[in-house]
Design an enzyme around this catalytic site. Structure first.
Site, PDB file in Angstrom:
ATOM      1  N   CYS A 336     -14.308   5.154  -5.457  1.00 24.12           N
ATOM      2  CA  CYS A 336     -14.025   4.556  -4.153  1.00 24.12           C
ATOM      3  C   CYS A 336     -15.246   3.917  -3.492  1.00 24.12           C
ATOM      4  O   CYS A 336     -15.107   2.923  -2.771  1.00 24.12           O
ATOM      5  CB  CYS A 336     -13.389   5.590  -3.228  1.00 24.12           C
ATOM      6  SG  CYS A 336     -14.212   7.176  -3.183  1.00 24.12           S
ATOM      7  N   ARG A 365     -17.190  14.547 -14.071  1.00 20.14           N
ATOM      8  CA  ARG A 365     -17.057  15.683 -13.150  1.00 20.14           C
ATOM      9  C   ARG A 365     -17.509  16.953 -13.846  1.00 20.14           C
ATOM     10  O   ARG A 365     -17.216  17.167 -15.028  1.00 20.14           O
ATOM     11  CB  ARG A 365     -15.608  15.821 -12.660  1.00 20.14           C
ATOM     12  CG  ARG A 365     -15.166  14.641 -11.815  1.00 20.14           C
ATOM     13  CD  ARG A 365     -13.776  14.790 -11.254  1.00 20.14           C
ATOM     14  NE  ARG A 365     -13.365  13.571 -10.563  1.00 20.14           N
ATOM     15  CZ  ARG A 365     -12.163  13.363 -10.049  1.00 20.14           C
ATOM     16  NH1 ARG A 365     -11.245  14.322 -10.117  1.00 20.14           N
ATOM     17  NH2 ARG A 365     -11.872  12.226  -9.461  1.00 20.14           N
ATOM     18  N   GLN A 383     -10.207   6.739 -15.038  1.00 15.73           N
ATOM     19  CA  GLN A 383      -9.060   6.721 -14.129  1.00 15.73           C
ATOM     20  C   GLN A 383      -8.546   5.293 -13.951  1.00 15.73           C
ATOM     21  O   GLN A 383      -9.340   4.348 -13.891  1.00 15.73           O
ATOM     22  CB  GLN A 383      -9.454   7.250 -12.752  1.00 15.73           C
ATOM     23  CG  GLN A 383      -9.693   8.748 -12.686  1.00 15.73           C
ATOM     24  CD  GLN A 383     -10.006   9.167 -11.265  1.00 15.73           C
ATOM     25  OE1 GLN A 383     -10.924   8.647 -10.645  1.00 15.73           O
ATOM     26  NE2 GLN A 383      -9.251  10.117 -10.737  1.00 15.73           N
ATOM     27  N   ASP A 385      -7.858   3.617 -11.415  1.00 18.80           N
ATOM     28  CA  ASP A 385      -8.131   3.849  -9.999  1.00 18.80           C
ATOM     29  C   ASP A 385      -7.980   2.556  -9.201  1.00 18.80           C
ATOM     30  O   ASP A 385      -8.442   1.499  -9.631  1.00 18.80           O
ATOM     31  CB  ASP A 385      -9.571   4.356  -9.862  1.00 18.80           C
ATOM     32  CG  ASP A 385      -9.745   5.315  -8.706  1.00 18.80           C
ATOM     33  OD1 ASP A 385      -8.785   5.506  -7.950  1.00 18.80           O
ATOM     34  OD2 ASP A 385     -10.849   5.871  -8.578  1.00 18.80           O
ATOM     35  N   HIS A 387      -7.915   1.021  -4.934  1.00 19.56           N
ATOM     36  CA  HIS A 387      -8.056   1.278  -3.509  1.00 19.56           C
ATOM     37  C   HIS A 387      -7.501   0.080  -2.755  1.00 19.56           C
ATOM     38  O   HIS A 387      -7.869  -1.065  -3.037  1.00 19.56           O
ATOM     39  CB  HIS A 387      -9.516   1.534  -3.146  1.00 19.56           C
ATOM     40  CG  HIS A 387     -10.034   2.788  -3.766  1.00 19.56           C
ATOM     41  ND1 HIS A 387     -10.600   2.820  -5.028  1.00 19.56           N
ATOM     42  CD2 HIS A 387     -10.020   4.072  -3.331  1.00 19.56           C
ATOM     43  CE1 HIS A 387     -10.925   4.065  -5.325  1.00 19.56           C
ATOM     44  NE2 HIS A 387     -10.586   4.842  -4.321  1.00 19.56           N
ATOM     45  N   LYS A 466      -2.232  13.630   0.600  1.00 19.66           N
ATOM     46  CA  LYS A 466      -1.824  12.859  -0.577  1.00 19.66           C
ATOM     47  C   LYS A 466      -0.412  13.211  -1.013  1.00 19.66           C
ATOM     48  O   LYS A 466       0.109  14.283  -0.716  1.00 19.66           O
ATOM     49  CB  LYS A 466      -2.798  13.103  -1.736  1.00 19.66           C
ATOM     50  CG  LYS A 466      -2.940  14.569  -2.146  1.00 19.66           C
ATOM     51  CD  LYS A 466      -3.931  14.743  -3.284  1.00 19.66           C
ATOM     52  CE  LYS A 466      -4.077  16.215  -3.667  1.00 19.66           C
ATOM     53  NZ  LYS A 466      -4.877  16.412  -4.886  1.00 19.66           N
ATOM     54  N   HIS A 512      -6.152   5.494  -1.520  1.00 20.66           N
ATOM     55  CA  HIS A 512      -6.660   5.764  -2.866  1.00 20.66           C
ATOM     56  C   HIS A 512      -5.438   6.083  -3.729  1.00 20.66           C
ATOM     57  O   HIS A 512      -4.590   6.886  -3.315  1.00 20.66           O
ATOM     58  CB  HIS A 512      -7.574   6.992  -2.900  1.00 20.66           C
ATOM     59  CG  HIS A 512      -8.643   7.024  -1.846  1.00 20.66           C
ATOM     60  ND1 HIS A 512      -9.989   7.027  -2.147  1.00 20.66           N
ATOM     61  CD2 HIS A 512      -8.581   7.087  -0.482  1.00 20.66           C
ATOM     62  CE1 HIS A 512     -10.694   7.092  -1.038  1.00 20.66           C
ATOM     63  NE2 HIS A 512      -9.860   7.129   0.000  1.00 20.66           N
TER      64      HIS A 512
END
Length: 646
Positions: A336, A365, A383, A385, A387, A466, A512
């Protein structure tokens, strides 16, 4: 009503005045009600033992073994029974923790030598003896310091460590027979309530999941209120074992792990890399057609940025850090921050919004080694991912659009789903007002689409609530993949603005979201969902051309090249092996189409495709085979993916 009496309300609506201090089970029996089938109770909403006393006006509800809460109580009690059996067979064993988990329970032990499968059989038999003895579970309350002394005298250092971290003045212990354990409860009335049990497997587990702590021996087991349910579950386990993505990953030559590389780092082999490439290409196409823009952010970002975002304070234990020329950097655990910097790279107008930025971003991670599990839990993963930065009035439509995206994509893979809303955790940033706005936006989006959802209190991200999408696979197991997170907080922290129609600066909202989630995890779920037999559009190898003898080599090579030129992912098996061996190997590799070429095929100038289920098709040309495979791919993906993706 006398101060010595209380009013008890039962599930049937009846109300009775009873003596204060009466137990739940006595309250039922005294009033002519049956406790048959009850394993525990809920008193004024709190889960309790049937033997617990009632000290105030209360409503009593049944907890039976056929409910989720009842099964948890039964299985937690079974873990205590297993620990008692271990202590009787291995008196020097030290006990750690033994919770109920999904579909069963486990208990961790510190023992001189690892348990064997023969030990499991002995422990299981000893459990049967304890169950047959119908030993009562008795709850004891004692001062914490006294409990510390008691367990220290017994040499149970893990219980002592747990107790010393508690702030409670008093703690509860449970005893059945001579076995005593630290536990909040509740438990079943006696050991005989466990009608069917089975010890499933052994594993090593670091104390508290930390590799710096001692390695303990973990025994997994399960328990059910009847033997039929246990039998069904054991059959499910057999099916799950056949589908285990770690085993199939080796057999299908998709990926591997290496101690030389390090735990939780995936090595993709050629077929696995092809499978991943197909998924990623599919993802890019789907995002582009929905108005997303592709971006790529750096892996390292200065630690100051992570402090500004709140990750340093709230997520630091899951991150890796390094230094370059005396400057501290964080290795990104999510994508992000770079996306917000892209947004900030120029002045934005309300006409630019919504801005949808998409990245197949690789993140790292710090997962403890004790929780790593094949592709499902790794330290490096990618990911899908994105945004979305939008005006507040656009938020509702954007969330609904993401929900539609998830539902459509999961339908292509053959997944059904459930949805949950996860709310503000104790460790979080942002104002109450922003959290209420964000949660309300998620709720209204689901409600307006008529989608049912459950609520997970306190399970949101630290910056916003979420929607979590739980996929249901071929074995009806739930997998967390897609998520939609609503965030009013990070745009504030990074001072993101847009110029509104009024010419003034306004704050955008940030969403997100991931659709598949971690590519590694999704691949693991896919492998198990399909049992490795991927549909043609996903299969790393769609067709294998194989010869009966060397006499067909020239024609086989021609067919193989034709298929490749037409976009089919084809291989040629021209080894000097028996045909039956080649076919069996292709079936083990779960290849959708096997094209056997003998003298008859050479003479006819065609092939007779054999499917992996053993059925045979009519003679056809290489072009017809390619057209057949392409139609199958297009039908499965609703026209998205044909041939030539590789």
């Amino acid at each position: 009503m006398s101060s010595d009496n209380i009013e008890v309300t039962f599930e049937d609506g009846g109300k009775e005045v009873l003596p204060k201090g009466i137990s739940v089970v006595e309250a039922l029996r005294t009033t002519g009600r049956s406790a048959n089938g009850w394993v525990a109770s809920r008193v004024n909403g709190k889960l309790t033992d049937l033997s617990r006393t009632i000290e105030e006006d209360a409503r009593i509800e049944a907890i039976t073994a056929d409910t989720e809460a009842g099964l948890d109580v039964l299985r937690h009690s079974a873990s205590h029974i297993m620990a008692q059996a271990v202590k009787e067979l291995f008196p020097d064993a030290k006990i750690a923790i033994g919770p109920a988990i999904e579909n069963g329970f486990y208990y961790d032990f510190d023992v001189e030598r690892p348990f064997t499968h023969e030990d499991l059989e002995r422990i299981e038999q000893k459990m049967a003896e304890i169950i047959a003895a119908r030993l009562q579970f008795k709850r004891r309350e004692m001062p914490r310091d006294e409990a510390v002394r008691l367990f220290r005298e017994q040499g149970e250092q893990y219980k002592v460590e747990l107790l010393e971290e508690l702030e409670d003045a008093s703690v509860s212990l449970y005893q059945q027979g001579d076995f005593l354990d630290l536990c909040r409860g509740p438990h079943i009335p006696h050991t005989g309530y466990v009608k069917a049990h089975k010890l499933i497997s052994l594993a090593g587990a670091y104390w508290r999941g930390d590799e710096r702590n001692p390695m303990l021996q973990r025994i997994y087991g399960t328990a059910f209120p009847d033997r039929a349910a246990l039998k069904r579950y054991l059959h499910f386990l057999e099916e799950a074992q056949k589908r285990d993505h770690r085993r199939l990953g080796r057999e299908l030559d998709l990926f591997s792990f290496s101690d030389e590389v390090g735990a939780g780092m995936v090595i993709y082999h050629p077929k696995g890399a092809v499978l991943r490439h197909i998924l990623e290409t599919f993802e890019k196409r789907e995002h582009l057609r929905r108005g997303y823009q592709l971006v790529i952010g750096p892996t390292l970002l200065k630690t100051e940025l992570w402090k500004r975002s709140g990750h340093f304070d709230h997520y630091r234990e899951n991150m890796y850090f390094t230094e370059i020329e005396d400057q501290s950097y964080g290795i990104k655990p999510m994508n992000c921050l770079a996306h917000m910097l892209i947004y900030k790279s120029k002045i934005r107008s309300y006409r630019d919004l919504p801005l949808r930025l998409f990245e197949l971003g690789t993140v790292h991670r710090h997962e403890k080694s004790g929780v790593l599990h094949g592709l499902l839990r790794v330290r490096q993963f990618t990911q899908d991912d994105a945004h979305i930065l939008c005006m507040p009035q656009q938020l509702h439509a954007e969330i609904q659009s993401i929900i539609d995206f998830v539902i459509e994509v999961m339908g292509i893979f053959g997944f059904s789903y459930e949805m949950e809303i996860s709310t503000r955790p104790a460790k979080s940033i942002g104002t109450d007002e922003d959290w209420e706005r964000a949660t309300g936006a998620l709720v209204s989006a689901l409600q307006d689409k008529g989608i049912a959802y459950s609520v997970c209190e306190g399970e949101g991200a630290f910056y916003g609530p979420k929607i979590d999408v739980k996929l249901k696979d071929a074995l009806d197991r739930r997998w967390q993949c897609a998520t939609i997170q609503c965030d009013f907080t990070l745009p504030e922290r990074f001072d993101l603005t847009y110029i509104g129609a009024d010419g003034e600066r306004h704050r955008p909202v940030m969403v997100h979201r991931v659709i598949l989630g971690a590519i590694e995890r999704f691949l693991g779920v896919l492998i198990e969902h399909y049992a490795g037999a991927f549909p043609s559009w996903l299969a790393p190898v769609q067709a294998v051309v194989m010869t009966v003898t060397d006499g067909q080599l020239e024609f086989a090579r021609k067919v193989h090249q034709q298929l490749k030129d037409l976009g089919v992912r084809a291989e040629l098996d021209d080894r000097s092996e028996k045909l039956g061996y080649k076919i069996r190997e292709a079936q083990v590799q779960k290849v959708p189409y096997m094209l056997v070429i003998g003298d008859r095929e050479v003479a006819a100038g065609g092939v007779r495709p054999r499917l992996r289920d053993g059925s045979q098709l009519d003679m056809m040309s290489a072009e017809q085979v390619a057209a057949l495979i392409e139609k199958e791919c297009l039908d499965a993906t609703k026209g998205r993916i044909g041939l030539g993706i590789i």
